[in-house]
Design a protein around this motif. Structure first.
Motif, PDB file in Angstrom:
ATOM      1  N   ILE B  75       0.931  -1.558   0.296  1.00 28.44           N
ATOM      2  CA  ILE B  75      -0.013  -0.115   0.089  1.00 28.44           C
ATOM      3  C   ILE B  75       0.654   1.209   0.219  1.00 28.44           C
ATOM      4  N   GLU B  76       1.473   1.558   0.618  1.00 32.51           N
ATOM      5  CA  GLU B  76       2.889   2.306   0.734  1.00 32.51           C
ATOM      6  C   GLU B  76       3.828   2.316  -0.232  1.00 32.51           C
ATOM      7  N   ARG B  77       3.623   1.350  -1.201  1.00 30.02           N
ATOM      8  CA  ARG B  77       5.063   0.979  -1.937  1.00 30.02           C
ATOM      9  C   ARG B  77       4.574   2.856  -3.203  1.00 30.02           C
ATOM     10  N   ILE B  78       5.994   3.158  -3.325  1.00 27.61           N
ATOM     11  CA  ILE B  78       5.978   4.720  -4.534  1.00 27.61           C
ATOM     12  C   ILE B  78       6.070   3.667  -5.952  1.00 27.61           C
ATOM     13  N   VAL B  79       6.322   2.662  -6.096  1.00 28.87           N
ATOM     14  CA  VAL B  79       6.577   2.193  -7.952  1.00 28.87           C
ATOM     15  C   VAL B  79       5.850   0.461  -7.573  1.00 28.87           C
ATOM     16  N   LEU B  80       5.230   0.168  -8.953  1.00 24.73           N
ATOM     17  CA  LEU B  80       4.913  -1.356  -8.576  1.00 24.73           C
ATOM     18  C   LEU B  80       5.331  -1.866  -9.574  1.00 24.73           C
ATOM     19  N   PRO B  81       5.376  -3.208  -9.841  1.00 24.82           N
ATOM     20  CA  PRO B  81       6.194  -3.847 -10.963  1.00 24.82           C
ATOM     21  C   PRO B  81       4.722  -4.038 -11.321  1.00 24.82           C
ATOM     22  N   ASN B  82       4.359  -4.101 -13.226  1.00 28.69           N
ATOM     23  CA  ASN B  82       3.370  -4.133 -14.141  1.00 28.69           C
ATOM     24  C   ASN B  82       2.488  -5.831 -13.513  1.00 28.69           C
ATOM     25  N   PRO B  83       1.673  -5.932 -13.112  1.00 25.32           N
ATOM     26  CA  PRO B  83       1.662  -7.623 -12.937  1.00 25.32           C
ATOM     27  C   PRO B  83       0.625  -8.222 -14.022  1.00 25.32           C
ATOM     28  N   ASN B  84       0.803  -7.132 -14.947  1.00 17.57           N
ATOM     29  CA  ASN B  84       0.202  -7.878 -16.565  1.00 17.57           C
ATOM     30  C   ASN B  84       0.729  -8.127 -17.503  1.00 17.57           C
ATOM     31  N   MET B  85       1.873  -7.892 -17.330  1.00 17.71           N
ATOM     32  CA  MET B  85       3.800  -8.394 -18.137  1.00 17.71           C
ATOM     33  C   MET B  85       3.321  -9.561 -18.675  1.00 17.71           C
ATOM     34  N   ARG B  86       3.049  -9.929 -19.405  1.00 18.12           N
ATOM     35  CA  ARG B  86       3.143 -11.540 -20.553  1.00 18.12           C
ATOM     36  C   ARG B  86       4.327 -11.677 -20.877  1.00 18.12           C
ATOM     37  N   SER B  87       4.832 -11.408 -21.398  1.00 16.09           N
ATOM     38  CA  SER B  87       6.344 -11.764 -22.470  1.00 16.09           C
ATOM     39  C   SER B  87       6.797 -10.422 -22.827  1.00 16.09           C
ATOM     40  N   MET B  88       8.604 -10.680 -22.668  1.00 15.51           N
ATOM     41  CA  MET B  88       8.959  -9.316 -23.163  1.00 15.51           C
ATOM     42  C   MET B  88       9.675  -8.955 -23.829  1.00 15.51           C
ATOM     43  N   SER B 149      20.410  -7.671  -1.189  1.00 14.01           N
ATOM     44  CA  SER B 149      22.279  -6.564  -1.886  1.00 14.01           C
ATOM     45  C   SER B 149      21.550  -4.489  -2.258  1.00 14.01           C
ATOM     46  N   ALA B 150      20.268  -4.191  -2.438  1.00 13.36           N
ATOM     47  CA  ALA B 150      19.800  -3.605  -2.604  1.00 13.36           C
ATOM     48  C   ALA B 150      19.193  -2.367  -1.792  1.00 13.36           C
ATOM     49  N   ARG B 151      18.302  -3.563  -0.387  1.00 12.00           N
ATOM     50  CA  ARG B 151      17.669  -2.926   0.741  1.00 12.00           C
ATOM     51  C   ARG B 151      18.602  -2.715   1.462  1.00 12.00           C
ATOM     52  N   LEU B 152      19.642  -3.135   2.001  1.00 13.40           N
ATOM     53  CA  LEU B 152      21.019  -2.929   2.165  1.00 13.40           C
ATOM     54  C   LEU B 152      21.545  -1.562   2.043  1.00 13.40           C
ATOM     55  N   ALA B 153      21.407  -1.427   1.214  1.00 10.90           N
ATOM     56  CA  ALA B 153      21.392   0.476   0.669  1.00 10.90           C
ATOM     57  C   ALA B 153      21.100   1.526   1.647  1.00 10.90           C
ATOM     58  N   GLY B 154      19.574   0.865   1.287  1.00 12.12           N
ATOM     59  CA  GLY B 154      19.004   1.874   2.719  1.00 12.12           C
ATOM     60  C   GLY B 154      17.999   3.380   1.854  1.00 12.12           C
ATOM     61  N   ASN B 155      17.828   3.156   1.012  1.00 14.98           N
ATOM     62  CA  ASN B 155      17.139   3.341   0.516  1.00 14.98           C
ATOM     63  C   ASN B 155      15.625   3.031  -0.026  1.00 14.98           C
ATOM     64  N   SER B 156      14.559   3.394   0.230  1.00 20.09           N
ATOM     65  CA  SER B 156      13.265   2.521   0.305  1.00 20.09           C
ATOM     66  C   SER B 156      12.968   2.592  -1.030  1.00 20.09           C
ATOM     67  N   VAL B 157      12.599   3.438  -1.582  1.00 28.55           N
ATOM     68  CA  VAL B 157      12.488   3.797  -3.397  1.00 28.55           C
ATOM     69  C   VAL B 157      13.286   2.877  -4.056  1.00 28.55           C
ATOM     70  N   LEU B 158      14.341   3.364  -4.532  1.00 28.94           N
ATOM     71  CA  LEU B 158      15.669   1.887  -4.945  1.00 28.94           C
ATOM     72  C   LEU B 158      15.218   0.846  -4.987  1.00 28.94           C
ATOM     73  N   GLU B 159      14.812   0.233  -4.104  1.00 29.84           N
ATOM     74  CA  GLU B 159      14.587  -0.854  -3.586  1.00 29.84           C
ATOM     75  C   GLU B 159      13.492  -1.408  -4.206  1.00 29.84           C
ATOM     76  N   GLU B 160      12.503  -0.250  -3.793  1.00 34.94           N
ATOM     77  CA  GLU B 160      11.294  -0.721  -4.367  1.00 34.94           C
ATOM     78  C   GLU B 160      11.325  -0.627  -5.998  1.00 34.94           C
ATOM     79  N   VAL B 161      12.529  -0.470  -6.701  1.00 37.19           N
ATOM     80  CA  VAL B 161      12.589  -0.481  -8.489  1.00 37.19           C
ATOM     81  C   VAL B 161      13.105  -1.459  -9.033  1.00 37.19           C
ATOM     82  N   VAL B 162      13.934  -1.563  -7.975  1.00 33.39           N
ATOM     83  CA  VAL B 162      15.050  -3.134  -8.564  1.00 33.39           C
ATOM     84  C   VAL B 162      13.810  -4.083  -7.459  1.00 33.39           C
TER      85      VAL B 162
END
Lengths: 225, 225
Positions: B75-88, B149-162
């Motif tokens: 609920i408090e995330r800034i960015v979300l992965p697109n749940p509708n991705m099928r193939s890339m 690894s991304a979480r240990l850096a301490g930036n919640s937004v970049l953690e969400e992006v990764v």
């Protein structure tokens, strides 16, 4: 992360996505009506509508009142801004700005010398027309400047990330503009970034974008203290 | 970007979000039942369910079959992965890897010397247990290595992006693992990154993460050719 549940609504969501990809439908293309879809998948209209709302919430379809269903512009995005954000705690806003400071400067560097700088100049012209007035229009032009800079770098995924970050903190950005009245400085900094991009000077574009975003963060930090 | 429509479903979505924030409910907390919510907001159950599906699709709530409604972890995330991705498409996958190459190395550098490296070592121990076997478990441990690894850096937004980038290309990642059988190399590279982080050597952690992700991209490029 979201947990995938094998609910009927989830299955239907997959079926509608399958229909879109099997039919080769593109963003903006029209889908069958709700009634036709309910018949095709042998479900009631309320059940189908639940699946459609899931797809609408994530930008995969658009439900236009009185007009019907269309494939959404965001269906092929990798990342989406959270549409449920209400207010952002200060720490999260600073993390967001640090994320922009990491991502946007190298994109400005990549944009330097690539085609499309004239679009960026047009955006800045739009900002100039609103410098002495309308907050909303000036804010919009400023955000577009950052979106287009990111797009010119040519990486669709990083463009989406920047777009998502800008979308989510738009309310705070508008407030900053109102409180600090730093219209002219923002404009001047954007202009120097544009000139470096036009000149194909990647290093200057990157450094100027970094300095600009660090300025923005400083303003936000002062406001939070 | 998604267009905001003043549909009844959209208004209801806002009302449920308002209820969550006004009541101070946190992720995992229980919401009133569907029936209670429909009464409170004076709408029919099917109409309410449409709004709930919107919130479910974006991770703001969880609808557990037979158990009820809960505030969602996202609920408090800034960015979300697109749940509708099928193939890339291949080009999008390469853009995604370039995005990781830009973002993850500086995060590994920030993680160096910060607390939490023992969690990363535990993740690698889990990977070691699956090196000679189970694809799914090994893949999961490898992805967790990058998330932590991304979480240990301490930036919640970049953690969400990764996290979002990793979630969306998980299927391709699993395929790479199967085709190239590069289990051991992945593991060895992760181990050198961990050791740099444990030693507090920011520069080495950053460079090793960059070299590792460039390796991953090379493998993907060979596969796409």
């Amino acid at each position: 992360m979201m947990v995938v549940r094998p609910s009927l609504s989830g299955v239907l969501t997959e079926q509608v996505l399958g229909l879109i990809s099997d039919s080769g439908l593109q963003p903006g293309d029209r889908l069958p009506t709700t009634r036709e879809l309910a018949q095709r998948f042998s479900v009631t209209t309320p059940t189908l509508r639940e699946a459609l709302r899931r797809l609408e919430a994530t930008g995969a379809i658009e439900m236009r009142h009185g007009s019907g269903l269309y494939v959404g512009a965001d269906i092929e995005r990798i990342v989406l801004p959270n549409p449920n954000m209400r207010s952002m705690p200060g720490g999260q806003l600073l993390d967001l700005l640090d994320a922009r400071i990491l991502i946007e400067p190298p994109l400005a560097g990549l944009a330097a010398g690539r085609p499309g700088a004239e679009e960026l100049r047009a955006v800045l012209g739009e900002a100039a027309r609103h410098l002495s007035g309308q907050d909303a229009e000036l804010h919009e032009a400023n955000m577009t400047f950052h979106r287009v800079s990111a797009r010119l770098a040519g990486n669709s995924v990083l463009e989406e990330v920047v777009d998502s970050l800008l979308s989510v903190h738009a309310p705070e950005q508008r407030e900053i503009l109102r409180i600090y009245d730093d219209r002219r400085r923002d404009y001047d900094e954007h202009l120097t970034i544009l000139e470096a991009i036009e000149a194909g000077d990647a290093r200057a574009a990157e450094e100027l974008m970094r300095a600009h975003l660090i300025d923005v963060k400083t303003v936000v930090q002062q406001r939070l203290m």
